[in-house]
Write an enzyme that holds these catalytic residues in place. Structure first.
Site, PDB file in Angstrom:
ATOM      1  N   ARG A   1       1.623   0.408   5.923  1.00 61.41           N
ATOM      2  CA  ARG A   1       1.422  -0.265   4.686  1.00 61.41           C
ATOM      3  C   ARG A   1       2.357  -1.331   4.366  1.00 61.41           C
ATOM      4  NH1 ARG A   1       4.804   1.164  -0.399  1.00 61.41           N
ATOM      5  NH2 ARG A   1       3.634   0.500  -2.356  1.00 61.41           N
TER       6      ARG A   1
ATOM      7  N   ARG B   1       6.900  -7.247 -18.172  1.00 60.46           N
ATOM      8  CA  ARG B   1       8.398  -6.990 -18.523  1.00 60.46           C
ATOM      9  C   ARG B   1       8.719  -7.696 -19.804  1.00 60.46           C
ATOM     10  NH1 ARG B   1      10.676  -5.258 -13.545  1.00 60.46           N
ATOM     11  NH2 ARG B   1       9.285  -5.623 -11.656  1.00 60.46           N
TER      12      ARG B   1
ATOM     13  N   LYS C   1      -5.686   2.013  -6.698  1.00 56.52           N
ATOM     14  CA  LYS C   1      -4.340   2.872  -6.964  1.00 56.52           C
ATOM     15  C   LYS C   1      -4.395   3.595  -8.443  1.00 56.52           C
ATOM     16  CE  LYS C   1      -0.348   1.031  -5.851  1.00 56.52           C
ATOM     17  NZ  LYS C   1       0.728   0.199  -5.508  1.00 56.52           N
TER      18      LYS C   1
ATOM     19  N   THR D   1       4.456   8.286  -3.381  1.00 58.34           N
ATOM     20  CA  THR D   1       5.536   8.205  -4.359  1.00 58.34           C
ATOM     21  C   THR D   1       6.519   9.519  -4.372  1.00 58.34           C
ATOM     22  OG1 THR D   1       4.049   6.980  -5.730  1.00 58.34           O
ATOM     23  CG2 THR D   1       6.393   7.558  -6.557  1.00 58.34           C
TER      24      THR D   1
END
Length: 475
Positions: free
Chosen positions: A35, A76, A217, A275
């Protein structure tokens, strides 16, 4: 170089693993797909890593996939005048579009798309959920919120809106540049972050135009609600548990993981569980027992692949992490209960003729005399159908296309190999037997099950099931 396991390993390239020697070492240790994380590193870094991966592929004589993981939009907060503020439950703070550095009463959030999605009583999670804000009132350019939990908020922390669909494209200008670069370099898979709806994957699919396989994803609750439609435009899925764990209550993540894996298998597309799988191995030479169980559970659930992130990208023990993951997978697949789990669920038939033939091949392969299955495939569809059936015998996927072989490196149970396009039934048998024997998967006299199609080389034409036997040794 064949593998003694069916589930595959994805490893992330980073400072700890991008040297050609380490890439080759990790490939020998069992990595199937590398990846490239476009959230970090330069284009030059990724180009050098891809070149090293192609070199390692020649050394180990096995196709290696390369997955380009696009960063996606990063939502953010702005900055604070003092770099951070202290908060506590009940503290009130306004979020707005003003770029002036914030203070204890207000701070900028330069994302009008978020304000468009906010309503009173909506929840905002900041800094991976360390600070929770509840919206009291909201408008097109502001939101007045109250702190429900948390103690400190600093510059540029991430913002998540659990349960909300934010009207923003999953492809940012940076992603478009990274995508064009990755496709020029010849990556095999492209993963799209921040997928919320089917239109996100449709946009990626259009841009990629068949030059790579497209993977969604799943890290937003909205994506779970639209999963079947997303699968219409996806060649694979990733259970991205990091962001999914922020946006969903923790007790929902294991349930979501099972649902994603089940949906992917039903469609016959590969699914990665990702993850924090062996997170402690970023700094420790061995994993926790809970992490080992986490990897094992993904294998028991039938995941096509399990992924290492920081463990191989920036960790102190990248090789050990791959070796541990390899051993866990092999151990699970030796469990006498594991075959029953793989056989417990079978997908419905979307192409009655092809699916019926593949199901018959899987059933015929159960005979003890069958050493392996050889599938001839052009674009990979027949091989993926076979993998969906979860046969326990090794499956060689023979293709004349290097691109197809590399994409299939991600798929459960397949041993992709390059082979010439057969032109006759004799060619089919000869090529299948030769590869099975050379791979060490068939001994003299053992039966080889062959799945192919006529006309030869036509995509999706699986219509032929044959039996052959490995020849006896001469002399």
């Amino acid at each position: 170089m064949t593998r003694a396991r069916r589930a595959r390993i994805v490893a992330t390239i980073g400072p700890a693993s991008r040297e050609p020697g380490m890439i080759k070492t990790l490939a020998r240790a069992g990595v199937d797909v590398f990846r490239l994380n476009f959230s970090h590193g330069s284009h030059e870094d990724h180009a050098a890593a891809l070149k090293a991966i192609r070199g390692a592929e020649l050394t180990i004589r096995r196709p290696l996939g390369v997955l380009a993981d696009l960063q996606g939009p990063k939502l953010r907060l702005g900055k604070f005048a003092d770099g951070a503020i202290e908060v506590e439950a009940g503290h009130r703070i306004r979020l707005d579009l003003d770029t002036t550095p914030g203070d204890a009463s207000r701070v900028g959030m330069p994302h009008p798309e978020i304000f468009a999605a906010l309503k009173p009583d909506a929840l905002l999670l900041l800094d991976d959920g360390k600070v929770r804000l509840r919206v009291e009132t909201a408008g097109a350019d502001f939101a007045d919120t109250v702190v429900e939990a948390g103690s400190r908020l600093s510059d540029r922390k991430g913002v998540a809106v659990p349960g909300g669909t934010i009207p923003i494209s999953a492809l940012t200008p940076k992603d478009l540049e990274d995508l064009a670069f990755a496709l020029r370099q010849g990556v095999d898979w492209v993963a799209l972050s921040f997928v919320q709806r089917a239109e996100d994957m449709a946009e990626l699919k259009k841009l990629v135009a068949g030059r790579a396989a497209c993977l969604a994803k799943i890290e937003k609750p909205a994506a779970l609600d639209d999963l079947e439609a997303i699968l219409d435009y996806s060649d694979g899925l990733m259970v991205a548990r990091g962001d999914l764990g922020v946006e969903c209550p923790p007790e929902e993540v294991p349930v979501a993981q099972k649902a994603i894996l089940r949906a992917a298998r039903n469609r016959g597309v590969p699914a990665i569980v990702a993850t924090q799988m062996l997170e402690s191995m970023t700094t420790q030479p061995t994993p926790t027992r809970a992490e080992a169980s986490d990897v094992a559970n993904a294998v028991y659930e039938g995941a096509d692949a399990v992924m290492l992130s920081a463990e191989t990208a920036a960790g102190q023990y990248p090789l050990e992490a791959v070796q541990v993951m390899d051993r866990i997978i092999e151990r699970v697949e030796r469990d006498p209960r594991w075959p029953r789990l793989m056989d417990a669920e079978h997908a419905g038939m979307d192409d009655v003729d092809a699916d019926a033939l593949v199901a018959a091949a899987r059933k015929a392969a159960d005979a003890a005399s069958t050493a392996c299955i050889v599938v001839f495939t052009t674009l990979g569809g027949t091989a993926r159908r076979m993998a969906r059936e979860r046969p326990l015998q090794p499956v060689i996927a023979l293709t004349p296309s290097p691109d197809t072989a590399r994409r299939l490196a991600l798929v459960w149970g397949l041993e992709p190999r390059l082979g010439r396009q057969p032109s006759s039934m004799e060619d089919v048998t000869e090529e299948a037997v030769r590869h099975a024997v050379e791979a060490g998967l068939a001994q003299p006299g053992q039966r080889i099950l062959i799945l192919a199609g006529t006309p030869f080389g036509a995509p999706g034409a699986a219509n032929l099931l044959r039996l052959a036997h490995a020849p006896a040794r001469r002399g």
